[in-house]
Design a protein around this motif. Structure first.
Motif, PDB file in Angstrom:
ATOM      1  N   SER A 127      22.159 -42.272  12.862  1.00 36.81           N
ATOM      2  CA  SER A 127      23.353 -42.890  12.299  1.00 36.81           C
ATOM      3  C   SER A 127      23.700 -42.194  10.990  1.00 36.81           C
ATOM      4  O   SER A 127      22.884 -41.497  10.417  1.00 36.81           O
ATOM      5  CB  SER A 127      23.121 -44.381  12.073  1.00 36.81           C
ATOM      6  N   ILE A 128      24.938 -42.388  10.562  1.00 29.22           N
ATOM      7  CA  ILE A 128      25.348 -41.834   9.271  1.00 29.22           C
ATOM      8  C   ILE A 128      25.713 -42.981   8.349  1.00 29.22           C
ATOM      9  O   ILE A 128      26.188 -44.021   8.791  1.00 29.22           O
ATOM     10  CB  ILE A 128      26.535 -40.849   9.399  1.00 29.22           C
ATOM     11  N   ASP A 153      26.125 -48.259   8.581  1.00 28.01           N
ATOM     12  CA  ASP A 153      25.436 -47.268   9.390  1.00 28.01           C
ATOM     13  C   ASP A 153      26.192 -47.168  10.701  1.00 28.01           C
ATOM     14  O   ASP A 153      26.316 -48.160  11.436  1.00 28.01           O
ATOM     15  CB  ASP A 153      23.978 -47.675   9.653  1.00 28.01           C
ATOM     16  N   ALA A 158      24.871 -43.811  16.526  1.00 32.97           N
ATOM     17  CA  ALA A 158      24.981 -42.464  17.106  1.00 32.97           C
ATOM     18  C   ALA A 158      25.812 -42.500  18.384  1.00 32.97           C
ATOM     19  O   ALA A 158      25.839 -43.501  19.100  1.00 32.97           O
ATOM     20  CB  ALA A 158      23.593 -41.917  17.405  1.00 32.97           C
ATOM     21  N   ASP A 201      32.475 -43.160  19.193  1.00 31.92           N
ATOM     22  CA  ASP A 201      33.658 -42.372  18.849  1.00 31.92           C
ATOM     23  C   ASP A 201      34.901 -43.098  19.344  1.00 31.92           C
ATOM     24  O   ASP A 201      34.819 -44.131  20.010  1.00 31.92           O
ATOM     25  CB  ASP A 201      33.561 -40.984  19.495  1.00 31.92           C
ATOM     26  N   TYR A 234      26.875 -36.317   6.416  1.00 33.04           N
ATOM     27  CA  TYR A 234      27.209 -35.706   7.702  1.00 33.04           C
ATOM     28  C   TYR A 234      26.077 -34.768   8.115  1.00 33.04           C
ATOM     29  O   TYR A 234      25.760 -33.836   7.383  1.00 33.04           O
ATOM     30  CB  TYR A 234      28.510 -34.907   7.591  1.00 33.04           C
ATOM     31  N   THR A 283      25.230 -34.377  11.988  1.00 29.71           N
ATOM     32  CA  THR A 283      25.332 -34.042  13.403  1.00 29.71           C
ATOM     33  C   THR A 283      26.779 -33.711  13.744  1.00 29.71           C
ATOM     34  O   THR A 283      27.699 -34.340  13.223  1.00 29.71           O
ATOM     35  CB  THR A 283      24.866 -35.241  14.262  1.00 29.71           C
ATOM     36  N   ASP A 308      29.984 -36.041  13.462  1.00 30.99           N
ATOM     37  CA  ASP A 308      29.873 -37.151  12.513  1.00 30.99           C
ATOM     38  C   ASP A 308      31.213 -37.224  11.780  1.00 30.99           C
ATOM     39  O   ASP A 308      31.757 -36.190  11.368  1.00 30.99           O
ATOM     40  CB  ASP A 308      28.757 -36.903  11.488  1.00 30.99           C
ATOM     41  N   GLN A 309      31.738 -38.435  11.626  1.00 34.31           N
ATOM     42  CA  GLN A 309      33.068 -38.565  11.034  1.00 34.31           C
ATOM     43  C   GLN A 309      33.261 -39.945  10.424  1.00 34.31           C
ATOM     44  O   GLN A 309      32.564 -40.892  10.763  1.00 34.31           O
ATOM     45  CB  GLN A 309      34.138 -38.335  12.098  1.00 34.31           C
ATOM     46  N   GLU A 324      35.400 -34.808   9.325  1.00 36.72           N
ATOM     47  CA  GLU A 324      34.610 -34.653  10.548  1.00 36.72           C
ATOM     48  C   GLU A 324      33.740 -33.405  10.408  1.00 36.72           C
ATOM     49  O   GLU A 324      34.196 -32.373   9.939  1.00 36.72           O
ATOM     50  CB  GLU A 324      35.522 -34.540  11.768  1.00 36.72           C
ATOM     51  N   TYR A 325      32.505 -33.531  10.811  1.00 37.21           N
ATOM     52  CA  TYR A 325      31.516 -32.456  10.688  1.00 37.21           C
ATOM     53  C   TYR A 325      31.497 -31.656  11.989  1.00 37.21           C
ATOM     54  O   TYR A 325      31.154 -32.185  13.054  1.00 37.21           O
ATOM     55  CB  TYR A 325      30.150 -33.085  10.420  1.00 37.21           C
TER      56      TYR A 325
END
Length: 178
Positions: free
Chosen positions: A2-3, A40, A43, A46, A81, A83, A86-87, A105-106
């Motif tokens: 998670s981010i 968090d 994962a 989206d 960020y 992965t 990730d955004q 966004e990564y």
């Protein structure tokens, strides 16, 4: 994985984070000082519909309030960020087939400002940032049937990254997505 997502939400309407609603509420989140949302992001969640990748997902966390008419919404986003894809950022949503998300966004090991506009199918515009700023501001301005999307590194100078159509005269969910 998670981010961590931290956003300070402000708008011309003075929206309180304590009076917003969840779509896809994450397991861990909190509001600090009444103005900072920390969450968090689960994962592999989206928002995307069909085009290019051939799949539809609508399971990312989205914390929102509903508005009608014209408005301006702005968020400051700070993230970790790590992965690809990730955004986090700002989302304007009429329903599952009509929405806009804009933020960081990564992709390919780099932070990008990006916008996805969806009217039954999604499109994606992305601009790579030359560095990895700790925070970035995203602003959306809705005027009649159009939305202008901007980003800023300092909350003073804003650069337009997209103008797009969004149906007018209907309620819009506006808030923070990850």
């Amino acid at each position: 994985m998670s981010i961590a997502f931290m956003a300070v939400a402000t708008s011309s309407m003075g929206q309180s984070l304590n009076k917003m609603n969840w779509l896809n509420e994450p397991q861990q989140w909190e509001i600090k000082d009444g103005k900072t949302l920390v969450m968090d992001v689960p994962a592999k969640t989206d928002f995307w519909r069909i085009s290019h990748y051939g799949f539809t997902v609508d399971d990312g966390p989205f914390y929102y309030a509903t508005y009608g008419g014209e408005f301006e919404a702005k968020v400051k986003i700070t993230g970790n960020y790590v992965t690809t894809f990730d955004q986090m950022g700002l989302m304007l949503r009429i329903d599952h087939e009509n929405w806009i998300k804009a933020g960081v966004e990564y992709v390919d090991g780099k932070q990008n400002v990006s916008a996805v506009v969806t009217h039954r199918t999604s499109d994606w515009s992305v601009v790579q940032l030359p560095d990895a700023p700790r925070s970035i501001w995203i602003k959306a301005v809705r005027r009649l049937d159009a939305v202008e999307i901007f980003f800023s590194r300092d909350d003073k100078e804003y650069i337009m990254m997209r103008t797009c159509w969004l149906q007018d005269n209907c309620p819009v969910m506006v808030g923070l997505m990850g």
